[in-house]
Scaffold this motif. Structure first.
Motif, short mmCIF file in Angstrom:
data_model
loop_
_atom_site.label_atom_id
_atom_site.label_comp_id
_atom_site.label_asym_id
_atom_site.label_seq_id
_atom_site.Cartn_x
_atom_site.Cartn_y
_atom_site.Cartn_z
N THR A 91 18.31 32.85 -46.62
CA THR A 91 17.33 33.79 -47.18
C THR A 91 17.97 34.95 -47.93
O THR A 91 17.27 35.90 -48.30
CB THR A 91 16.46 34.37 -46.05
N GLY A 92 19.27 34.91 -48.16
CA GLY A 92 19.95 36.03 -48.80
C GLY A 92 19.56 36.23 -50.25
O GLY A 92 18.97 35.34 -50.90
N THR A 93 19.89 37.40 -50.77
CA THR A 93 19.58 37.75 -52.16
C THR A 93 20.82 37.87 -53.02
O THR A 93 20.71 38.13 -54.23
CB THR A 93 18.81 39.08 -52.20
N ASP A 94 22.00 37.70 -52.43
CA ASP A 94 23.26 37.82 -53.17
C ASP A 94 23.31 36.77 -54.29
O ASP A 94 23.12 35.57 -54.06
CB ASP A 94 24.43 37.61 -52.21
N ARG A 95 23.57 37.22 -55.50
CA ARG A 95 23.55 36.31 -56.65
C ARG A 95 24.73 35.34 -56.65
O ARG A 95 24.64 34.27 -57.25
CB ARG A 95 23.54 37.12 -57.96
N GLU A 96 25.81 35.71 -55.97
CA GLU A 96 26.94 34.79 -55.86
C GLU A 96 26.61 33.62 -54.93
O GLU A 96 27.07 32.50 -55.15
CB GLU A 96 28.16 35.54 -55.34
N VAL A 97 25.81 33.90 -53.92
CA VAL A 97 25.44 32.86 -52.95
C VAL A 97 24.32 31.98 -53.47
O VAL A 97 24.34 30.76 -53.32
CB VAL A 97 25.04 33.51 -51.61
N GLN A 287 28.98 30.39 -47.82
CA GLN A 287 27.52 30.51 -47.73
C GLN A 287 26.85 29.83 -48.93
O GLN A 287 25.81 29.18 -48.78
CB GLN A 287 27.13 32.00 -47.69
N ALA A 288 27.46 29.94 -50.09
CA ALA A 288 26.91 29.28 -51.28
C ALA A 288 26.94 27.77 -51.13
O ALA A 288 26.02 27.07 -51.55
CB ALA A 288 27.69 29.71 -52.53
N ARG A 289 28.00 27.25 -50.52
CA ARG A 289 28.08 25.80 -50.31
C ARG A 289 27.00 25.35 -49.33
O ARG A 289 26.40 24.29 -49.50
CB ARG A 289 29.47 25.42 -49.79
N LEU A 290 26.75 26.14 -48.30
CA LEU A 290 25.69 25.82 -47.34
C LEU A 290 24.33 25.83 -48.04
O LEU A 290 23.47 24.97 -47.78
CB LEU A 290 25.68 26.81 -46.19
N ALA A 291 24.13 26.79 -48.93
CA ALA A 291 22.87 26.86 -49.68
C ALA A 291 22.69 25.63 -50.56
O ALA A 291 21.59 25.07 -50.68
CB ALA A 291 22.84 28.13 -50.53
#
Length: 305
Positions: A91-97, A287-291
């Motif tokens: 649910t994050g908002t970080d654009r890198e993730v 975290q990006a890979r999990l997303a």
């Protein structure tokens, strides 16, 4: 004799006429493409289309609630020993993730229609309470990532028994269904803790941090390759596999639940994906890979094998 013969012939003729009449009626009737009886020479009667249920799994949910542990809270993803929910894969908002919620809802939708009820340090026993909170949001989709803390204990003896883990997850699903019967559930597998140990132990700083008490059942005495240490790590690995089997089996009994097929367990995290603060939790890249994994599985036409 002649009268009997005449009567017999009359009855035979009547039977033939009846048969001919039946054949004629049959010749005038048939079936349309849908198997409905029609009459030749006359227009078929209009028929209401069959009501067919739509697919149970909605690949474009309009809201997301997350439950789970420190990984879903983004622990150590941004700074040392601190949660960073903006970097959460769910649910994050970080654009890198580019979290699952951002990929599904967009940035504005994520802010308005996503909720993170995960807690750092949570084990499966706390999941029913989190599910109850998620159910109150009436979300279209609930993400679940839990189990690492059940295996990451100070000793193998303290790990959550597999049977208790299964029972708690069953209770969690019942709790959700009591408040949100139509919510979809995406269940992530527990990461491969042994692979994380194998990857992280190559970093001297990471090993020093591990000595502070992170997942001692797996990470304790990281360089010890003696028989007891190898057996200890193997026991943790077996327990994680058992947890994933429980997640898979319980999820399979719910028609609105989708397990990731072991995708997170199978993912080979590298040093690039691990937190620079502890070399165990996923950093922003992890975290990006999990997303990515979650988005692929949630939007797939078919569930993972």
């Amino acid at each position: 004799m002649q009268n009997r013969f005449a009567r017999h012939r009359s009855r035979t003729a009547a039977a033939v006429l009846a048969a001919v009449s039946l054949l004629g009626a049959a010749a005038l009737t048939g079936c349309d493409a849908d198997g409905n009886r029609t009459t030749k020479g006359a227009a078929a009667e209009p028929r209401e289309p069959s009501a067919r249920p739509g697919p149970v799994w909605d690949r474009s949910p309009g809201s997301v609630a997350a439950v789970g542990d420190s990984i879903t809270r983004g622990f150590d993803a941004c700074s040392v020993l601190a949660d960073c929910p903006e970097a959460s894969w769910a649910t994050g908002t970080d654009r890198e993730v580019r979290s699952l919620a951002v990929r599904l809802l967009g940035e504005s939708g994520t802010a308005a229609r996503s909720w993170n009820h995960a807690e750092t340090g949570a084990r499966i026993a706390q999941l029913p309470q989190q599910m109850a909170l998620a159910a109150k949001e009436k979300p279209d989709l609930v993400t679940v990532m839990i189990g690492a803390n059940d295996a990451c204990r100070d000793s193998v003896r303290l790990m959550t028994p597999a049977a208790d883990f299964r029972a708690s997850f069953e209770a969690s699903m019942r709790q959700l269904r009591a408040g949100a019967p139509k919510a979809q559930v995406y269940v992530s597998s527990v990461p491969d803790l042994k692979r994380l140990w194998s990857t992280g132990r190559g970093n001297a700083l990471g090993k020093q941090i591990w000595k502070l008490g992170i997942c001692q059942s797996m990470l304790g005495d990281a360089d010890d390759m003696g028989v007891p240490a190898v057996a200890r790590r193997a026991s943790v690995q077996e327990r994680v596999v058992a947890y994933n089997e429980a997640l898979r089996d319980v999820c399979a009994k719910d028609r609105r639940c989708r397990y990731d097929g072991g995708a997170v367990f199978d993912y080979a995290f590298t040093g690039k994906q691990l937190s620079q603060w502890d070399w165990f939790h996923p950093g922003r890249n992890g975290q990006a890979r999990l997303a990515e994994i979650a988005y692929r599985n949630v939007t797939s036409a078919r569930p993972p094998a």
